[in-house]
Design a protein around this motif. Structure first.
Motif, PDB file in Angstrom:
ATOM      1  N   PHE A   1       0.849  -1.196   0.000  1.00 22.40           N
ATOM      2  CA  PHE A   1       0.000   0.000   0.000  1.00 22.40           C
ATOM      3  C   PHE A   1       0.882   1.242   0.000  1.00 22.40           C
ATOM      4  O   PHE A   1       1.783   1.371   0.835  1.00 22.40           O
ATOM      5  N   THR A   2       0.611   2.158  -0.934  1.00 18.33           N
ATOM      6  CA  THR A   2       1.326   3.430  -0.963  1.00 18.33           C
ATOM      7  C   THR A   2       0.332   4.553  -1.237  1.00 18.33           C
ATOM      8  O   THR A   2      -0.837   4.305  -1.515  1.00 18.33           O
ATOM      9  N   GLY A   3       0.807   5.804  -1.162  1.00 21.71           N
ATOM     10  CA  GLY A   3      -0.048   6.958  -1.427  1.00 21.71           C
ATOM     11  C   GLY A   3      -0.528   7.614  -0.142  1.00 21.71           C
ATOM     12  O   GLY A   3      -0.525   7.000   0.929  1.00 21.71           O
ATOM     13  N   GLY A   4      -0.954   8.859  -0.266  1.00 20.10           N
ATOM     14  CA  GLY A   4      -1.359   9.651   0.900  1.00 20.10           C
ATOM     15  C   GLY A   4      -2.467   9.041   1.728  1.00 20.10           C
ATOM     16  O   GLY A   4      -2.538   9.254   2.947  1.00 20.10           O
ATOM     17  N   GLY A   5      -3.353   8.257   1.088  1.00 22.05           N
ATOM     18  CA  GLY A   5      -4.470   7.635   1.806  1.00 22.05           C
ATOM     19  C   GLY A   5      -4.039   6.644   2.862  1.00 22.05           C
ATOM     20  O   GLY A   5      -4.802   6.299   3.768  1.00 22.05           O
ATOM     21  N   VAL A   6      -2.775   6.195   2.792  1.00 21.70           N
ATOM     22  CA  VAL A   6      -2.239   5.235   3.766  1.00 21.70           C
ATOM     23  C   VAL A   6      -2.210   5.853   5.170  1.00 21.70           C
ATOM     24  O   VAL A   6      -2.313   5.151   6.171  1.00 21.70           O
ATOM     25  N   PHE A   7      -2.091   7.183   5.233  1.00 19.97           N
ATOM     26  CA  PHE A   7      -2.024   7.849   6.540  1.00 19.97           C
ATOM     27  C   PHE A   7      -3.407   8.062   7.152  1.00 19.97           C
ATOM     28  O   PHE A   7      -3.522   8.577   8.262  1.00 19.97           O
ATOM     29  N   ASN A   8      -4.456   7.686   6.416  1.00 18.59           N
ATOM     30  CA  ASN A   8      -5.819   7.722   6.952  1.00 18.59           C
ATOM     31  C   ASN A   8      -6.023   6.411   7.721  1.00 18.59           C
ATOM     32  O   ASN A   8      -6.437   5.392   7.175  1.00 18.59           O
ATOM     33  N   THR A   9      -5.680   6.456   9.008  1.00 19.13           N
ATOM     34  CA  THR A   9      -5.692   5.250   9.847  1.00 19.13           C
ATOM     35  C   THR A   9      -7.050   4.570   9.855  1.00 19.13           C
ATOM     36  O   THR A   9      -7.146   3.335   9.830  1.00 19.13           O
ATOM     37  N   PHE A  10      -8.106   5.373   9.888  1.00 19.63           N
ATOM     38  CA  PHE A  10      -9.471   4.823   9.909  1.00 19.63           C
ATOM     39  C   PHE A  10      -9.740   4.033   8.628  1.00 19.63           C
ATOM     40  O   PHE A  10     -10.269   2.910   8.670  1.00 19.63           O
ATOM     41  N   LEU A  11      -9.322   4.586   7.477  1.00 17.67           N
ATOM     42  CA  LEU A  11      -9.503   3.900   6.189  1.00 17.67           C
ATOM     43  C   LEU A  11      -8.727   2.583   6.168  1.00 17.67           C
ATOM     44  O   LEU A  11      -9.269   1.545   5.752  1.00 17.67           O
ATOM     45  N   ILE A  12      -7.475   2.600   6.625  1.00 18.88           N
ATOM     46  CA  ILE A  12      -6.648   1.382   6.634  1.00 18.88           C
ATOM     47  C   ILE A  12      -7.297   0.302   7.505  1.00 18.88           C
ATOM     48  O   ILE A  12      -7.370  -0.876   7.117  1.00 18.88           O
ATOM     49  N   ARG A  13      -7.820   0.702   8.665  1.00 19.10           N
ATOM     50  CA  ARG A  13      -8.489  -0.273   9.553  1.00 19.10           C
ATOM     51  C   ARG A  13      -9.714  -0.879   8.879  1.00 19.10           C
ATOM     52  O   ARG A  13      -9.985  -2.079   8.980  1.00 19.10           O
ATOM     53  N   GLU A  14     -10.477  -0.053   8.181  1.00 15.68           N
ATOM     54  CA  GLU A  14     -11.685  -0.536   7.499  1.00 15.68           C
ATOM     55  C   GLU A  14     -11.326  -1.485   6.340  1.00 15.68           C
ATOM     56  O   GLU A  14     -12.019  -2.475   6.113  1.00 15.68           O
ATOM     57  N   ILE A  15     -10.246  -1.174   5.628  1.00 16.82           N
ATOM     58  CA  ILE A  15      -9.791  -2.077   4.553  1.00 16.82           C
ATOM     59  C   ILE A  15      -9.364  -3.417   5.159  1.00 16.82           C
ATOM     60  O   ILE A  15      -9.703  -4.485   4.633  1.00 16.82           O
ATOM     61  N   GLU A  16      -8.623  -3.359   6.261  1.00 19.48           N
ATOM     62  CA  GLU A  16      -8.194  -4.596   6.931  1.00 19.48           C
ATOM     63  C   GLU A  16      -9.392  -5.471   7.283  1.00 19.48           C
ATOM     64  O   GLU A  16      -9.380  -6.684   7.067  1.00 19.48           O
ATOM     65  N   LYS A  17     -10.437  -4.838   7.821  1.00 18.24           N
ATOM     66  CA  LYS A  17     -11.659  -5.585   8.207  1.00 18.24           C
ATOM     67  C   LYS A  17     -12.317  -6.219   6.984  1.00 18.24           C
ATOM     68  O   LYS A  17     -12.662  -7.401   6.982  1.00 18.24           O
ATOM     69  N   ASN A  18     -12.488  -5.411   5.935  1.00 11.70           N
ATOM     70  CA  ASN A  18     -13.171  -5.894   4.731  1.00 11.70           C
ATOM     71  C   ASN A  18     -12.378  -6.969   3.996  1.00 11.70           C
ATOM     72  O   ASN A  18     -12.959  -7.870   3.381  1.00 11.70           O
ATOM     73  N   ALA A  19     -11.050  -6.857   4.032  1.00 11.73           N
ATOM     74  CA  ALA A  19     -10.204  -7.801   3.285  1.00 11.73           C
ATOM     75  C   ALA A  19      -9.742  -8.977   4.126  1.00 11.73           C
ATOM     76  O   ALA A  19      -9.175  -9.932   3.601  1.00 11.73           O
ATOM     77  N   ASN A  20     -10.001  -8.889   5.441  1.00  8.60           N
ATOM     78  CA  ASN A  20      -9.533  -9.925   6.370  1.00  8.60           C
ATOM     79  C   ASN A  20      -8.011 -10.110   6.276  1.00  8.60           C
ATOM     80  O   ASN A  20      -7.500 -11.212   6.129  1.00  8.60           O
ATOM     81  N   ILE A  21      -7.288  -8.970   6.326  1.00  7.46           N
ATOM     82  CA  ILE A  21      -5.829  -9.019   6.267  1.00  7.46           C
ATOM     83  C   ILE A  21      -5.243  -8.064   7.302  1.00  7.46           C
ATOM     84  O   ILE A  21      -5.960  -7.227   7.857  1.00  7.46           O
ATOM     85  N   LYS A  22      -3.939  -8.200   7.545  1.00  8.06           N
ATOM     86  CA  LYS A  22      -3.210  -7.232   8.370  1.00  8.06           C
ATOM     87  C   LYS A  22      -2.298  -6.476   7.428  1.00  8.06           C
ATOM     88  O   LYS A  22      -1.497  -7.068   6.702  1.00  8.06           O
ATOM     89  N   ILE A  23      -2.438  -5.154   7.391  1.00  4.97           N
ATOM     90  CA  ILE A  23      -1.633  -4.338   6.473  1.00  4.97           C
ATOM     91  C   ILE A  23      -0.352  -3.882   7.174  1.00  4.97           C
ATOM     92  O   ILE A  23      -0.400  -3.246   8.227  1.00  4.97           O
ATOM     93  N   THR A  24       0.782  -4.245   6.594  1.00 12.75           N
ATOM     94  CA  THR A  24       2.077  -3.793   7.107  1.00 12.75           C
ATOM     95  C   THR A  24       2.563  -2.669   6.202  1.00 12.75           C
ATOM     96  O   THR A  24       2.710  -2.860   4.994  1.00 12.75           O
ATOM     97  N   LEU A  25       2.794  -1.509   6.799  1.00 10.95           N
ATOM     98  CA  LEU A  25       3.164  -0.347   5.997  1.00 10.95           C
ATOM     99  C   LEU A  25       4.679  -0.274   5.778  1.00 10.95           C
ATOM    100  O   LEU A  25       5.457  -0.663   6.639  1.00 10.95           O
ATOM    101  N   LYS A  26       5.058   0.221   4.601  1.00  7.64           N
ATOM    102  CA  LYS A  26       6.477   0.366   4.245  1.00  7.64           C
ATOM    103  C   LYS A  26       6.991   1.725   4.722  1.00  7.64           C
ATOM    104  O   LYS A  26       6.296   2.470   5.400  1.00  7.64           O
ATOM    105  N   SER A  27       8.224   2.062   4.308  1.00  6.86           N
ATOM    106  CA  SER A  27       8.818   3.328   4.739  1.00  6.86           C
ATOM    107  C   SER A  27       7.988   4.506   4.226  1.00  6.86           C
ATOM    108  O   SER A  27       7.375   4.440   3.154  1.00  6.86           O
ATOM    109  N   THR A  28       7.989   5.589   5.000  1.00  5.79           N
ATOM    110  CA  THR A  28       7.249   6.797   4.620  1.00  5.79           C
ATOM    111  C   THR A  28       7.719   7.311   3.265  1.00  5.79           C
ATOM    112  O   THR A  28       6.920   7.805   2.465  1.00  5.79           O
TER     113      THR A  28
END
Length: 352
Positions: free
Chosen positions: A281-308
């Motif tokens: 996952f890359t792009g400014g939307g990655v810093f939207n913590t609420f969005l990332i949590r919702e994607i994790e729930k919908n996709a049933n995955i744990k998202i590990t973020l790369k370097s800023t």
């Protein structure tokens, strides 16, 4: 060119109008996947530039020609400042995406402003730009262009997703690279947050405080675009025609709009990457913590973020790479991604 390494300044301006991303990248000549982002910076748009680029969709042909030149001059000055500020002493060329004003590939139209001749003149550097036009002329969508970079620089991932103005995805299927725009993201979220006098919803806190309007969510998920098979791409015009009127009909409260739209984005993305173990996952939307949590729930995955650095500057990096492929006359547009008649090497080269 330096025999062992190639040094490129990549420029990217996305639909969310955060600013111009610049990345100074070092590639190994015989192994492009051995790269390093040495310096990177985002130059935010002034209020005037932001308004100009937002309103340019209504400009006459003459006004667009003028904007192309003045914006090219603006980019040239930004690059000169960047080179000077970071004391960069070697640039083999500049690769610039420009800023997309109009994207209607079905009508054979795509327009990115940021005149390459002006950038070359001001910087006294070779410039590669206008990556989309040739693809549209070859019957393609002219987008997305990043997947060749995903293919050659990030092949260890099952899916590469960028959360910018739009969410786009790239993955390998049956030996072919498939890529397309999934749905709008920041182009919609920021438009409603702007009404509160803010540039963006910090960490998605406002969205997290709202309630999902299920009737609106259902209507958004039922938009015909989501039934289309790739190749497919989105533009601001589609959002203005299909998305904003829908939202404004069903919901007035900004926090509820943000909450509902995040639910929509998470649903659209989650359905594609469900249970996957390797997603970049890359792009400014990655810093939207609420969005990332919702994607994790919908996709049933744990998202590990790369370097800023990679999250913020992957697109600028890949436009540097697209320029490199173009200068070497190698394929940088994939038929399987854009729907063009053939794979090709796209981009126009300007010399000072």
């Amino acid at each position: 060119m330096n025999k062992k390494h190639i040094f490129v300044v990549g420029l990217m301006s996305g639909t969310s109008l955060d600013g111009v991303d610049l990345a100074y990248v070092k590639f190994q000549e015989n192994n492009y996947s051995d790269f390093e982002i040495l310096f990177a910076e985002t130059i935010p748009y002034s209020k005037e530039w932001k308004q100009l680029l937002q309103n340019a969709i209504q400009f006459s042909e003459k006004q667009l020609e003028e904007l192309d030149i003045t914006y090219g001059q603006f980019l040239g000055k930004i690059v000169n400042n960047f080179i000077s500020n970071y004391k960069i002493d070697q640039v083999d060329f500049i690769a610039s995406h420009g800023h997309t004003i109009l994207h209607q590939p079905a009508k054979g139209i795509t327009l990115q402003v940021g005149n390459g001749a002006q950038i070359a003149k001001i910087t006294q550097q070779k410039v590669v730009c206008d990556f989309r036009t040739q693809d549209v002329k070859l019957g393609g969508q002219g987008a997305p262009l990043v997947p060749i970079g995903d293919e050659l620089l990030f092949s260890e991932y099952d899916y590469c997703i960028n959360l910018g103005g739009f969410a786009n995805i790239s993955f390998k299927k049956e030996g072919q690279r498939i890529a397309y725009d999934i749905c709008p993201v920041n182009i919609v979220l920021n438009a409603y947050v702007n009404k509160l006098g803010l540039d963006y919803d910090d960490a998605g806190k406002i969205a997290g405080s709202g309630s999902v309007n299920h009737q609106l969510l259902e209507k958004l998920n039922a938009l015909p675009f989501y039934e289309n098979l790739p190749p497919k791409s989105l533009g601001l015009e589609w959002v203005k025609k299909e998305v904003f009127p829908l939202i404004d009909t069903y919901e007035k409260d900004v926090s509820n709009i943000l909450s509902t739209f995040v639910a929509h984005v998470a649903y659209q993305i989650g359905g594609i990457i469900k249970n996957s173990k390797a997603v970049l996952f890359t792009g400014g939307g990655v810093f939207n913590t609420f969005l990332i949590r919702e994607i994790e729930k919908n996709a049933n995955i744990k998202i590990t973020l790369k370097s800023t650095l990679l999250i913020n500057y992957k697109e600028a990096l890949i436009f540097a790479f697209l320029g490199l492929l173009r200068v070497d006359n190698q394929i940088n547009c994939l038929q399987s991604v854009t729907g063009a008649r053939k794979n090709h090497s796209s981009g126009v080269i300007f010399t000072p």
